[in-house]
Design a protein around this motif. Structure first.
Motif, PDB file in Angstrom:
ATOM      1  N   PRO A  97      39.600   1.507  17.759  1.00 19.34           N
ATOM      2  CA  PRO A  97      40.344   1.535  19.027  1.00 19.34           C
ATOM      3  C   PRO A  97      41.809   1.919  18.871  1.00 19.34           C
ATOM      4  O   PRO A  97      42.357   2.605  19.737  1.00 19.34           O
ATOM      5  N   ASP A 101      43.515   5.122  20.789  1.00 25.11           N
ATOM      6  CA  ASP A 101      44.678   5.051  21.671  1.00 25.11           C
ATOM      7  C   ASP A 101      45.736   6.051  21.257  1.00 25.11           C
ATOM      8  O   ASP A 101      46.351   6.702  22.081  1.00 25.11           O
ATOM      9  N   GLY A 104      44.664   9.644  21.934  1.00 24.20           N
ATOM     10  CA  GLY A 104      44.607   9.852  23.383  1.00 24.20           C
ATOM     11  C   GLY A 104      43.799  11.059  23.789  1.00 24.20           C
ATOM     12  O   GLY A 104      42.631  11.182  23.419  1.00 24.20           O
ATOM     13  N   ALA A 158      59.827  12.029   8.319  1.00 29.26           N
ATOM     14  CA  ALA A 158      60.142  11.273   9.533  1.00 29.26           C
ATOM     15  C   ALA A 158      60.120   9.773   9.283  1.00 29.26           C
ATOM     16  O   ALA A 158      60.913   9.032   9.852  1.00 29.26           O
ATOM     17  N   SER A 159      59.197   9.284   8.464  1.00 28.57           N
ATOM     18  CA  SER A 159      59.132   7.827   8.293  1.00 28.57           C
ATOM     19  C   SER A 159      59.129   7.383   6.838  1.00 28.57           C
ATOM     20  O   SER A 159      59.009   6.191   6.571  1.00 28.57           O
ATOM     21  N   ALA A 180      64.157  11.701  12.433  1.00 28.05           N
ATOM     22  CA  ALA A 180      63.279  11.377  13.555  1.00 28.05           C
ATOM     23  C   ALA A 180      62.666  12.644  14.147  1.00 28.05           C
ATOM     24  O   ALA A 180      61.532  12.643  14.615  1.00 28.05           O
ATOM     25  N   GLY A 183      59.140  13.868  13.383  1.00 28.97           N
ATOM     26  CA  GLY A 183      58.004  13.223  14.040  1.00 28.97           C
ATOM     27  C   GLY A 183      57.766  13.762  15.438  1.00 28.97           C
ATOM     28  O   GLY A 183      56.736  13.479  16.049  1.00 28.97           O
ATOM     29  N   LEU A 184      58.729  14.540  15.949  1.00 30.75           N
ATOM     30  CA  LEU A 184      58.627  15.063  17.316  1.00 30.75           C
ATOM     31  C   LEU A 184      58.112  16.497  17.297  1.00 30.75           C
ATOM     32  O   LEU A 184      57.940  17.097  16.242  1.00 30.75           O
TER      33      LEU A 184
END
Lengths: 211, 221
Positions: A97, A101, A104, A158-159, A180, A183-184
């Motif tokens: 699950p 999510d 999506g 990014a992370s 950041a 990640g976009l």
């Protein structure tokens, strides 16, 4: 139409991984390549779902290839693909699950992923089940390879992690150095562009050597 | 007529076969998917009403309407969830610890920066205090807006339900009872979540009288 007038199963398999890599050579399936590669976990879930849909639809299309009327083929392909995508979507919602999510709408969007319809058209509709399965597996591995290269670069920058695991002994120390933007959406375009350039440069180099 | 059938019979046959296949998949996986959604909400209830200290490091076990917080294999707290007999258009859970009502958990929805944000809001039994907020679904910008899921959200715990919460950009020296510090770089996400909390709480305070619960536990206050 005579059977097996195309490449053999082994050639199909090998072709899918590098010589006809879906991401870097055919430039197909760009939507998931750009959208879900922010993390390795999401990318590999997507690659798994695509592999399932691709293998199943290649098998079915190959089995019924003599029954398909040429002008109705896209309709039949879409029906078959949509069915397996729905199964994959429900399966993820039931057993993973969190991933469901996170991904999506991108799981239902596999229906319009060009890789699958392209493989149905190019291989499964013309060849027997053996080469069709080999083709699907090869292309799936190629696609997973494409996604994982983009995702590795993006998640790392990014992370500072890979598969959600912090790669540096002191995670908080790297916090100020994370990009950041990787990640976009712009990060996805930048990474894909640079990696594709690299892939082209490498293959040009190898071709020169061989010549 | 026959001509069309000759052309299209395969499409009809495939549609019927796959329709049956999908119906089978839905029948098999449907209950599991529904259970996942309930589990997702129930998992957050102890955090929302008991606070993070009681939940950190503990395991949450869900069996029907009972939620048990297990620490080191021992049941520390057992909560019972009651749903209203006349459901509203949003989920409401009345939560008991034994006979005593521990609080309310209400589902709030609204628009965030990118897409819908769904959160659960914990309220004290008298509806005067927000005991916690937890985001269960969001698609905000990764690393910026998605921080509404981070420990940032714990600052909602203990705020008064009225007057409405306000978002401030610079951390104020005195912890005000209705101020929420915005996430830097994600002001819109912070604003949206706070607005959802405010609206949902206001709406629920108006709706709470209308709710009917099975009598046994509801009389205990």
């Amino acid at each position: 139409m005579p059977d097996n007038n195309g490449p053999t199963a082994f050639e199909r398999f090998i072709n899918g991984i590098l010589p006809e890599n879906p991401t870097y050579r055919q430039v197909l399936g760009m939507c998931p390549t750009l959208a879900v590669t922010a993390t390795m976990k999401a990318s590999m879930t997507m690659a798994g779902a695509v592999a399932f849909v691709l293998i199943c639809s290649n098998i079915i299309v190959s089995l019924i290839r003599h029954l398909i009327k040429p002008h109705l083929r896209i309709l039949v392909f879409t029906l078959i693909i949509a069915t397996f995508v729905t199964i994959a979507d429900k399966f993820l919602a039931a057993f993973m699950p969190d991933m469901s999510d996170q991904l999506g709408p991108y799981i239902p969007l596999i229906i319009v992923n060009c890789i699958i319809i392209c493989r149905c058209e190019v291989c499964a509709a013309k060849q027997s089940v053996g080469p069709a399965i080999a083709d699907a597996v090869g292309q799936s591995i190629g696609f997973a390879l494409g996604l994982s290269t983009v995702a590795t670069v993006r998640e790392l920058l990014a992370s500072g992690s890979w598969f959600g695991i912090e790669l540096f002994w002191n995670g908080s120390a790297t916090e100020g150095y994370r990009w950041a933007i990787m990640g976009l959406a712009p990060g996805a375009f930048l990474t894909l562009g640079l990696l594709m350039g690299l892939a082209n440069w490498l293959s040009a180099k190898f071709e020169k050597k061989a010549a | 007529m026959l001509k069309y059938f000759k052309q299209g019979w395969l499409v009809i046959a495939i549609s019927l076969a796959f329709g049956a296949l999908l119906a089978g998949v839905q029948l098999t996986l449907g209950p599991k998917i529904k259970e996942n959604q309930i589990t997702k909400s129930y998992n957050r209830i102890p955090l929302l009403l008991l606070g993070q200290d009681k939940v950190n490091g503990a395991k949450i076990v869900i069996a029907g309407d009972k939620i048990t917080v297990d620490r080191d294999g021992k049941a520390e707290t057992t909560l019972t969830v009651q749903k209203p007999e006349n459901p509203l258009d949003y989920d409401v859970y009345k939560v008991f610890n034994g006979d005593k009502q521990l609080g309310w958990v209400v589902l709030g929805k609204g628009n965030g920066y990118a897409d819908e944000v769904v959160c659960l809001i914990g309220l004290s039994p008298d509806l005067k205090t927000i005991t916690g907020v937890s985001v269960i679904s969001q698609k905000e910008t990764p690393n910026l807006g998605s921080k509404i899921q981070s420990p940032w959200i714990y600052q909602f715990a203990g705020k008064a339900a009225n007057p409405p919460l306000e978002v401030v950009k610079n951390r104020t020296a005195s912890p005000d009872n209705n101020k929420i510090d915005a996430i830097s770089g994600a002001t819109i996400s912070s604003d949206s979540l706070t607005a959802i909390v405010n609206q949902t709480v206001a709406k629920f305070v108006g709706d709470v009288e209308k709710l009917k619960f099975a009598s046994a536990a509801a009389e205990e206050k």
